[in-house]
Design a protein around this motif. Structure first.
Motif, PDB file in Angstrom:
ATOM      1  N   LEU A  20     -39.811  24.949   6.685  1.00 31.58           N
ATOM      2  CA  LEU A  20     -39.861  26.189   6.155  1.00 31.58           C
ATOM      3  C   LEU A  20     -41.088  26.842   5.806  1.00 31.58           C
ATOM      4  N   HIS A  21     -42.121  26.197   5.543  1.00 35.95           N
ATOM      5  CA  HIS A  21     -43.620  26.868   5.284  1.00 35.95           C
ATOM      6  C   HIS A  21     -44.364  26.921   6.552  1.00 35.95           C
ATOM      7  N   ASP A  22     -43.940  26.679   7.621  1.00 32.95           N
ATOM      8  CA  ASP A  22     -44.623  26.875   8.856  1.00 32.95           C
ATOM      9  C   ASP A  22     -44.766  28.465   9.244  1.00 32.95           C
ATOM     10  N   PRO A  23     -45.880  28.620   9.854  1.00 33.14           N
ATOM     11  CA  PRO A  23     -46.198  30.167  10.048  1.00 33.14           C
ATOM     12  C   PRO A  23     -45.157  30.690  10.991  1.00 33.14           C
ATOM     13  N   PRO A  24     -44.858  31.970  10.585  1.00 27.10           N
ATOM     14  CA  PRO A  24     -43.813  32.364  11.797  1.00 27.10           C
ATOM     15  C   PRO A  24     -44.156  32.668  13.266  1.00 27.10           C
ATOM     16  N   SER A  25     -45.416  32.324  13.495  1.00 23.73           N
ATOM     17  CA  SER A  25     -45.728  32.466  14.853  1.00 23.73           C
ATOM     18  C   SER A  25     -45.465  31.193  15.692  1.00 23.73           C
ATOM     19  N   ARG A  26     -44.943  29.927  14.894  1.00 22.64           N
ATOM     20  CA  ARG A  26     -44.317  28.910  15.716  1.00 22.64           C
ATOM     21  C   ARG A  26     -42.928  28.861  15.600  1.00 22.64           C
ATOM     22  N   LYS A  43     -33.284  20.258  22.901  1.00 22.12           N
ATOM     23  CA  LYS A  43     -34.630  19.814  22.768  1.00 22.12           C
ATOM     24  C   LYS A  43     -35.358  19.365  24.078  1.00 22.12           C
ATOM     25  N   ARG A  44     -34.611  18.726  24.965  1.00 20.52           N
ATOM     26  CA  ARG A  44     -35.010  18.199  26.301  1.00 20.52           C
ATOM     27  C   ARG A  44     -35.481  19.439  27.197  1.00 20.52           C
ATOM     28  N   PHE A  45     -34.403  20.614  27.191  1.00 21.63           N
ATOM     29  CA  PHE A  45     -34.597  21.799  28.067  1.00 21.63           C
ATOM     30  C   PHE A  45     -36.071  22.531  27.554  1.00 21.63           C
ATOM     31  N   PHE A  46     -36.213  22.701  26.260  1.00 19.92           N
ATOM     32  CA  PHE A  46     -37.346  23.235  25.624  1.00 19.92           C
ATOM     33  C   PHE A  46     -38.786  22.429  25.773  1.00 19.92           C
ATOM     34  N   GLU A  47     -38.603  21.318  25.688  1.00 22.58           N
ATOM     35  CA  GLU A  47     -39.712  20.293  25.719  1.00 22.58           C
ATOM     36  C   GLU A  47     -40.285  20.360  27.147  1.00 22.58           C
ATOM     37  N   ASP A  48     -39.278  20.152  28.049  1.00 24.17           N
ATOM     38  CA  ASP A  48     -39.592  19.860  29.516  1.00 24.17           C
ATOM     39  C   ASP A  48     -40.280  21.325  30.064  1.00 24.17           C
ATOM     40  N   GLY A  49     -39.361  22.454  29.726  1.00 22.66           N
ATOM     41  CA  GLY A  49     -39.934  23.724  30.217  1.00 22.66           C
ATOM     42  C   GLY A  49     -41.124  24.255  29.637  1.00 22.66           C
ATOM     43  N   VAL A  50     -41.406  24.035  28.508  1.00 18.29           N
ATOM     44  CA  VAL A  50     -42.727  24.270  27.813  1.00 18.29           C
ATOM     45  C   VAL A  50     -43.852  23.618  28.361  1.00 18.29           C
ATOM     46  N   GLU A  58     -44.499  20.034  21.129  1.00 18.53           N
ATOM     47  CA  GLU A  58     -43.874  19.172  20.901  1.00 18.53           C
ATOM     48  C   GLU A  58     -42.472  19.996  19.930  1.00 18.53           C
ATOM     49  N   LEU A  59     -41.584  19.899  20.087  1.00 16.52           N
ATOM     50  CA  LEU A  59     -40.280  20.807  19.050  1.00 16.52           C
ATOM     51  C   LEU A  59     -40.279  19.981  17.910  1.00 16.52           C
ATOM     52  N   VAL A  60     -40.513  20.450  16.819  1.00 11.31           N
ATOM     53  CA  VAL A  60     -40.703  19.999  15.339  1.00 11.31           C
ATOM     54  C   VAL A  60     -39.548  19.937  14.943  1.00 11.31           C
ATOM     55  N   HIS A  61     -38.840  21.077  15.002  1.00 13.42           N
ATOM     56  CA  HIS A  61     -37.426  21.149  14.294  1.00 13.42           C
ATOM     57  C   HIS A  61     -36.695  22.198  15.057  1.00 13.42           C
ATOM     58  N   LEU A  62     -35.325  21.758  14.945  1.00 13.01           N
ATOM     59  CA  LEU A  62     -34.087  22.400  15.590  1.00 13.01           C
ATOM     60  C   LEU A  62     -33.080  22.665  15.012  1.00 13.01           C
ATOM     61  N   LYS A  63     -32.718  23.901  14.655  1.00 12.41           N
ATOM     62  CA  LYS A  63     -31.554  23.969  14.086  1.00 12.41           C
ATOM     63  C   LYS A  63     -30.443  24.819  15.169  1.00 12.41           C
ATOM     64  N   LEU A  79     -35.797  27.367  16.840  1.00  9.43           N
ATOM     65  CA  LEU A  79     -36.862  26.328  17.089  1.00  9.43           C
ATOM     66  C   LEU A  79     -37.964  26.488  16.293  1.00  9.43           C
ATOM     67  N   THR A  80     -38.746  25.398  15.908  1.00 10.75           N
ATOM     68  CA  THR A  80     -40.116  25.407  15.442  1.00 10.75           C
ATOM     69  C   THR A  80     -40.743  24.571  16.177  1.00 10.75           C
ATOM     70  N   PHE A  81     -41.976  25.031  16.788  1.00  9.35           N
ATOM     71  CA  PHE A  81     -42.959  24.116  17.489  1.00  9.35           C
ATOM     72  C   PHE A  81     -43.954  23.661  16.616  1.00  9.35           C
ATOM     73  N   ASP A  82     -44.788  22.536  17.251  1.00  7.34           N
ATOM     74  CA  ASP A  82     -46.057  22.250  16.595  1.00  7.34           C
ATOM     75  C   ASP A  82     -47.082  23.186  16.624  1.00  7.34           C
ATOM     76  N   SER A  83     -47.074  24.137  17.687  1.00  5.51           N
ATOM     77  CA  SER A  83     -48.580  24.984  17.838  1.00  5.51           C
ATOM     78  C   SER A  83     -47.803  26.221  18.181  1.00  5.51           C
ATOM     79  N   ASP A  84     -48.843  26.962  17.990  1.00 10.32           N
ATOM     80  CA  ASP A  84     -48.660  28.732  18.561  1.00 10.32           C
ATOM     81  C   ASP A  84     -48.291  28.766  20.199  1.00 10.32           C
ATOM     82  N   GLU A  85     -49.113  27.876  20.698  1.00 15.38           N
ATOM     83  CA  GLU A  85     -48.840  28.135  22.229  1.00 15.38           C
ATOM     84  C   GLU A  85     -47.699  27.621  22.590  1.00 15.38           C
TER      85      GLU A  85
END
Length: 126
Positions: A20-26, A43-50, A58-63, A79-85
């Protein structure tokens, strides 16, 4: 409730784990997912695709949004990722076709439809 007492900051750990406190860019909102997918598939689709690119993420949170009565996917997720990239690479996947990525070590069996086994056409005798 007058007897209810609250402590400030007691939910900060849970909020941090949910992102919830992650920057919106992630954070990324996706729609158009198949109704049959679950958390692991997304999770597998986006982690493998990204991670197909040069940046490992890494996908930190998925709702996954689900219907209340059937608990099936509505086709949308946050989806919330661990980095902006990672989030930027997920945005570049816009328009990609969904592909089923099987979980390692688990084989998927095809579901057979109930009903007719001969192809579905009624035979008319006469």
């Amino acid at each position: 409730c007058p007897l209810k007492q609250t402590k400030k900051g007691c939910n900060n750990v849970a909020k941090r784990l949910r992102g919830l406190h992650d920057p919106p860019s992630r954070k990324v909102f996706v729609s158009g997912l198949p109704f049959e997918c679950n958390d692991g598939d997304v999770k597998r689709f986006f982690e493998d695709g990204v991670s197909g690119g040069e940046v490992s993420t890494e996908l930190v949170h998925l709702k996954l949004l689900k219907f209340e009565d059937s608990q099936r996917c509505k086709g949308q997720a946050f989806l919330t990722f661990d980095s902006d990239e990672g989030a930027q690479m997920a945005l570049r996947m816009n328009g990609c076709v969904w592909k089923d990525i099987e979980e390692p070590g688990v084989s998927k069996s095809k579901k057979q439809k109930k009903g007719k086994k001969d192809g579905g056409a009624d035979k008319v005798e006469g």
